[in-house]
Design a protein around this motif. Structure first.
Motif, PDB file in Angstrom:
ATOM      1  N   VAL A  48     -19.535   2.474 112.113  1.00 34.40           N
ATOM      2  CA  VAL A  48     -19.531   1.132 112.689  1.00 34.40           C
ATOM      3  C   VAL A  48     -20.226   1.204 114.042  1.00 34.40           C
ATOM      4  O   VAL A  48     -19.913   2.068 114.858  1.00 34.40           O
ATOM      5  CB  VAL A  48     -18.082   0.620 112.879  1.00 34.40           C
ATOM      6  CG1 VAL A  48     -18.059  -0.734 113.541  1.00 34.40           C
ATOM      7  CG2 VAL A  48     -17.346   0.578 111.550  1.00 34.40           C
ATOM      8  N   ALA A  49     -21.168   0.297 114.277  1.00 30.40           N
ATOM      9  CA  ALA A  49     -21.858   0.260 115.567  1.00 30.40           C
ATOM     10  C   ALA A  49     -21.369  -0.884 116.454  1.00 30.40           C
ATOM     11  O   ALA A  49     -21.524  -0.830 117.667  1.00 30.40           O
ATOM     12  CB  ALA A  49     -23.373   0.140 115.353  1.00 30.40           C
ATOM     13  N   SER A  50     -20.769  -1.914 115.851  1.00 31.27           N
ATOM     14  CA  SER A  50     -20.242  -3.026 116.641  1.00 31.27           C
ATOM     15  C   SER A  50     -19.060  -3.648 115.902  1.00 31.27           C
ATOM     16  O   SER A  50     -18.915  -3.479 114.683  1.00 31.27           O
ATOM     17  CB  SER A  50     -21.315  -4.092 116.892  1.00 31.27           C
ATOM     18  OG  SER A  50     -21.554  -4.844 115.718  1.00 31.27           O
ATOM     19  N   ALA A  51     -18.238  -4.380 116.617  1.00 28.45           N
ATOM     20  CA  ALA A  51     -17.055  -4.999 116.023  1.00 28.45           C
ATOM     21  C   ALA A  51     -17.427  -5.977 114.915  1.00 28.45           C
ATOM     22  O   ALA A  51     -16.661  -6.168 113.972  1.00 28.45           O
ATOM     23  CB  ALA A  51     -16.234  -5.700 117.101  1.00 28.45           C
ATOM     24  N   ASP A  52     -18.614  -6.567 114.992  1.00 30.58           N
ATOM     25  CA  ASP A  52     -19.061  -7.516 113.970  1.00 30.58           C
ATOM     26  C   ASP A  52     -19.241  -6.863 112.607  1.00 30.58           C
ATOM     27  O   ASP A  52     -19.262  -7.543 111.586  1.00 30.58           O
ATOM     28  CB  ASP A  52     -20.375  -8.172 114.382  1.00 30.58           C
ATOM     29  CG  ASP A  52     -20.224  -9.025 115.629  1.00 30.58           C
ATOM     30  OD1 ASP A  52     -19.124  -9.563 115.850  1.00 30.58           O
ATOM     31  OD2 ASP A  52     -21.211  -9.153 116.374  1.00 30.58           O
ATOM     32  N   GLU A  53     -19.382  -5.548 112.562  1.00 24.08           N
ATOM     33  CA  GLU A  53     -19.606  -4.823 111.307  1.00 24.08           C
ATOM     34  C   GLU A  53     -18.309  -4.407 110.614  1.00 24.08           C
ATOM     35  O   GLU A  53     -18.340  -3.907 109.491  1.00 24.08           O
ATOM     36  CB  GLU A  53     -20.430  -3.559 111.567  1.00 24.08           C
ATOM     37  CG  GLU A  53     -21.808  -3.815 112.104  1.00 24.08           C
ATOM     38  CD  GLU A  53     -22.559  -2.525 112.419  1.00 24.08           C
ATOM     39  OE1 GLU A  53     -22.025  -1.421 112.176  1.00 24.08           O
ATOM     40  OE2 GLU A  53     -23.675  -2.635 112.924  1.00 24.08           O
ATOM     41  N   ILE A  54     -17.166  -4.594 111.261  1.00 22.00           N
ATOM     42  CA  ILE A  54     -15.899  -4.111 110.706  1.00 22.00           C
ATOM     43  C   ILE A  54     -15.487  -4.956 109.505  1.00 22.00           C
ATOM     44  O   ILE A  54     -15.419  -6.178 109.578  1.00 22.00           O
ATOM     45  CB  ILE A  54     -14.795  -4.102 111.777  1.00 22.00           C
ATOM     46  CG1 ILE A  54     -15.183  -3.143 112.914  1.00 22.00           C
ATOM     47  CG2 ILE A  54     -13.453  -3.705 111.167  1.00 22.00           C
ATOM     48  CD1 ILE A  54     -14.259  -3.191 114.101  1.00 22.00           C
ATOM     49  N   THR A  55     -15.207  -4.259 108.403  1.00 19.52           N
ATOM     50  CA  THR A  55     -14.757  -4.886 107.166  1.00 19.52           C
ATOM     51  C   THR A  55     -13.400  -4.304 106.777  1.00 19.52           C
ATOM     52  O   THR A  55     -12.962  -3.299 107.336  1.00 19.52           O
ATOM     53  CB  THR A  55     -15.747  -4.599 106.019  1.00 19.52           C
ATOM     54  OG1 THR A  55     -15.760  -3.177 105.773  1.00 19.52           O
ATOM     55  CG2 THR A  55     -17.154  -5.095 106.348  1.00 19.52           C
ATOM     56  N   THR A  56     -12.776  -4.924 105.789  1.00 20.35           N
ATOM     57  CA  THR A  56     -11.521  -4.392 105.273  1.00 20.35           C
ATOM     58  C   THR A  56     -11.709  -2.972 104.768  1.00 20.35           C
ATOM     59  O   THR A  56     -10.882  -2.088 105.029  1.00 20.35           O
ATOM     60  CB  THR A  56     -10.973  -5.287 104.140  1.00 20.35           C
ATOM     61  OG1 THR A  56     -10.757  -6.597 104.658  1.00 20.35           O
ATOM     62  CG2 THR A  56      -9.680  -4.732 103.571  1.00 20.35           C
TER      63      THR A  56
END
Length: 148
Positions: A48-56
């Motif tokens: 993950v490079a940023s919080a926007d990329e976080i998935t379940t």
């Protein structure tokens, strides 16, 4: 900015020993990418490079959960009370979202909450400190940290 945490570390447990601009230090080893780990075991690269990329699925990966094979028709018999926390699951997953706290959409968190895993999002510095405290208390905690 560099902040060094406690000098008193247990060499048998993964401890955040410092953090600063663009890095996290665990057991005095420096990481310039996102990491996920618990008190014992490997410190894994978290893609993950940023919080926007976080998935379940990335939260499940950080928590060390395997995706169980499910019957595609199981939803017909399932209800909210049928969700059971796997035996290898942590009590809580802390997510450090970088230099600023970023909240994750409830739909991303719901599958983990449904099986009894608490998920807390906070800035990386707060997540690192909270992890060290919970880990020292013997809690079943996992942390996923984006560099601050």
């Amino acid at each position: 900015m560099r902040l060094k945490l406690s000098n008193d570390t247990n060499p048998l447990l993964n401890t955040v020993t410092a953090y600063g601009d663009g890095y996290i230090e665990v057991n005095r080893a420096r990481f310039e990418h996102a990491v996920a780990f618990g008190p014992e075991g490997e410190i894994g690269h978290w893609p993950v490079a940023s919080a926007d990329e976080i998935t379940t699925e990335l939260l499940r990966q950080a928590a060390g959960l395997r995706q169980a094979a499910t019957d595609p028709m199981a939803f017909l018999d399932a209800d909210e009370s049928s969700a059971i926390r796997p035996p290898n699951a942590p009590e809580v997953l802390l997510v450090g979202t970088g230099p600023r706290q970023r909240f994750l959409h409830p739909s991303i968190l719901q599958p983990l909450l449904r099986i009894g895993i608490g998920v807390e999002t906070m800035d990386t510095q707060a997540a690192a400190r909270t992890y060290n405290i919970l880990m020292a208390e013997g809690r079943r905690v996992v942390v996923a940290l984006l560099p601050a």
